[in-house]
Structures are given as C-alpha cells and as structure tokens.
Design a protein around this motif. Structure first.
Motif, PDB file in Angstrom:
ATOM      1  N   PHE A   1       0.844  -1.188   0.000  1.00 61.00           N
ATOM      2  CA  PHE A   1       0.000   0.000   0.000  1.00 61.00           C
ATOM      3  C   PHE A   1       0.884   1.244   0.000  1.00 61.00           C
ATOM      4  N   ASP A   2       0.799   2.016  -1.066  1.00 61.52           N
ATOM      5  CA  ASP A   2       1.574   3.250  -1.177  1.00 61.52           C
ATOM      6  C   ASP A   2       0.761   4.392  -0.588  1.00 61.52           C
ATOM      7  N   LEU A   3       1.172   4.848   0.566  1.00 56.37           N
ATOM      8  CA  LEU A   3       0.425   5.893   1.265  1.00 56.37           C
ATOM      9  C   LEU A   3       0.732   7.268   0.685  1.00 56.37           C
ATOM     10  N   ALA A   4      -0.321   7.928   0.258  1.00 55.74           N
ATOM     11  CA  ALA A   4      -0.227   9.298  -0.246  1.00 55.74           C
ATOM     12  C   ALA A   4      -1.579   9.958   0.000  1.00 55.74           C
ATOM     13  N   ASP A   5      -1.604  11.263  -0.028  1.00 60.18           N
ATOM     14  CA  ASP A   5      -2.870  11.959   0.170  1.00 60.18           C
ATOM     15  C   ASP A   5      -3.855  11.549  -0.924  1.00 60.18           C
TER      16      ASP A   5
ATOM     17  N   ALA B   1      -5.059   8.438  -1.137  1.00 63.87           N
ATOM     18  CA  ALA B   1      -5.014   6.988  -1.310  1.00 63.87           C
ATOM     19  C   ALA B   1      -6.248   6.347  -0.650  1.00 63.87           C
ATOM     20  N   VAL B   2      -6.665   5.214  -1.209  1.00 63.36           N
ATOM     21  CA  VAL B   2      -7.876   4.549  -0.722  1.00 63.36           C
ATOM     22  C   VAL B   2      -7.529   3.123  -0.307  1.00 63.36           C
ATOM     23  N   LEU B   3      -8.051   2.701   0.847  1.00 66.26           N
ATOM     24  CA  LEU B   3      -7.902   1.326   1.291  1.00 66.26           C
ATOM     25  C   LEU B   3      -9.192   0.905   1.982  1.00 66.26           C
TER      26      LEU B   3
ATOM     27  N   THR C   1     -10.819   6.891   2.244  1.00 71.78           N
ATOM     28  CA  THR C   1      -9.840   7.797   1.645  1.00 71.78           C
ATOM     29  C   THR C   1      -8.954   8.387   2.741  1.00 71.78           C
TER      30      THR C   1
ATOM     31  N   GLN D   1       3.383   5.871   7.223  1.00 69.74           N
ATOM     32  CA  GLN D   1       2.973   4.468   7.152  1.00 69.74           C
ATOM     33  C   GLN D   1       2.803   3.884   8.561  1.00 69.74           C
TER      34      GLN D   1
END
Length: 256
Positions: free
Chosen positions: A90-94, A96-98, A106, A138
């Motif tokens: 999971f690439d965390l960035a503003d 990003a959705v999981l 979001t 992260q």
C-alpha cells in the motif's frame, strides 16, 4: 525419585524443529519437522512453508510415508499458493484509498499536530492523518488502524460473549489483544485470552464476526472437534460462508 521425574520430563520435551526435504520425482519439497506430544501425524501449509508435526516417538520412515500418502494434496496446495498474486504494497499518499470494514476509506494527509480523525459520510469514509515533520506516515496509519481495530473488536467480543452466555452461562470475558501474525486470524488461550489479527479491520463485519465467534467458541472447546463447530454454529450460523470468503480473500490484503 527426583531423578526419575527429571528423566521423564526430559524424555517428554520435544526436540527443536528440523529442516528437512522430500523428493517427488523432479521436485524437491522442503519442510519443517516438529515433534510434539500429539498422537497423530499432521501437516499444514502456510506462509512459512510446509510443517509436518509428528508424535515424539514417530520415525522418519513413518513421517515420509505419511507425506507421500498425502503427496497429491500437498503438491496441489503448494501450486495453488505459488499461483496467488503477492499482496500489493500500500503506497500511502494523500487521497489513497484502502478498505476499512469492507468499505473504501480515503486517507487525507495533513501537516501539523493533533489526533487522527475519522470522517463518516453516508456513502464514504475518510481518515484524516495529521503529520508532524519527520514522522513516518505508514507507521502512523498502522497505529491508527490498530486502535480502531481494538475498539471495534472489543464491541464484537462483548456481543459474542453475550450470545455465548445464553447457552453457556458463567464464562468470564477474556482479555483481548491484537496480533500481526501472517498466517492466523486469531487465537485463544485460557491464560492470555483472545488475540485477533488487526488486519481483519479491512474486512466486512460478517467476516470479522466469524473470527470472533470462532475464538469465543474455543472458550468452551479448545479443539476443532464436532462439539467445537456446534458452538460456532450456535454463535454464528453463517460461519461456513465467512470461512470460505476469508480463505479466498485473505492473501490479498494490502501490506501496510
């Protein structure tokens, strides 16, 4: 007398696991051999590989005969595991959705101090993460998800302890803690209580409920006997579908 007791204890102590391998035609399969006080031979396959558990006095000849008897099952499971796609990092960035509780969430990264905030809407969920300079986003995300998981799991444990009390009154509520194990969704011990994998927080409510019900049932039966599954059935009648869903989707959770 004391020496006899010590001698019996030493004889009953399992030796450390051994790393071995067995050959099927052109294919070599490594496995971990464990000895225990169990009376039968058993085999499992997980992220750590193949583990064969045998009684203390079982021989290597008996062990290999057992593995070869189950060779078709073993090769099928190994091939199926090898064919699975690796979990996506999971690439965390503003933005990003999981998934959280089965619904898309979001992530909003915001500079500054303060506490993480969950924003719940009718059709969407947001998690606002405040980031101080030099902070690992992260790691912060993982901690926030774990806190959320512990709170949610605690409520579900209360619910299933209430259900259990209808047929088995007087069972005390166990302690609850989290685990990050790669191969197990939960565990139950009369000494340490119930431990649940925090990554379950990504799944829908029904799948989490099955795991909670499963571990609560172990408070009555510390095994997987028919009596154990009858307790699970009382607590969670839809357990079969949930278990199948976990097996099908468990390997695809995001790596955080």
């Amino acid at each position: 007398m004391l020496m006899k007791v010590v001698s019996r204890l030493l004889k009953a102590t399992p030796p450390p696991p051994q790393q071995r391998e067995i050959v099927f035609g052109q294919r070599t399969v490594p496995y971990t051999l464990k000895r225990s006080a169990r009376k039968t031979l058993g085999m499992k396959i997980d992220a750590a590989g193949v583990t064969v558990t045998i009684p203390l006095r079982a021989t290597i000849t008996e062990t290999e005969a057992f593995i070869r008897k189950n060779a078709a099952w073993l090769i099928e499971k190994l091939d199926a595991r090898a064919a699975r796609p690796a979990p996506a990092r999971f690439d965390l960035a503003d933005g990003a959705v999981l998934p959280v509780l089965g619904q898309p969430c979001t992530i909003r990264l915001q500079p500054g101090a303060g506490r993480a905030r969950w924003i719940e809407g009718h059709f969407e969920r947001e998690l606002h993460l405040p980031l101080r300079p030099g902070q690992n986003p992260q790691l912060l995300l993982r901690r926030v998800l774990q806190r959320h998981a512990l709170d949610y799991f605690g409520g579900r444990l209360d619910e299933y302890m209430h259900r259990l009390a209808m047929t088995h009154p007087g069972v005390p509520r166990p302690a609850l803690s989290l685990t990050g194990a790669k191969t197990r969704w939960g565990s139950c011990s009369r000494h340490s209580g119930i431990r649940l994998n925090w990554r379950l927080i990504h799944f829908e409510h029904a799948l989490i409920d099955y795991v909670v019900a499963h571990e609560v049932a172990h408070l009555i039966e510390m095994n997987h006997s028919p009596r154990f599954w009858s307790v699970v059935e009382l607590l969670c009648p839809t357990w079969r579908d949930a278990r199948a869903e976990l097996k099908a989707r468990g390997h695809a959770l995001p790596e955080i």
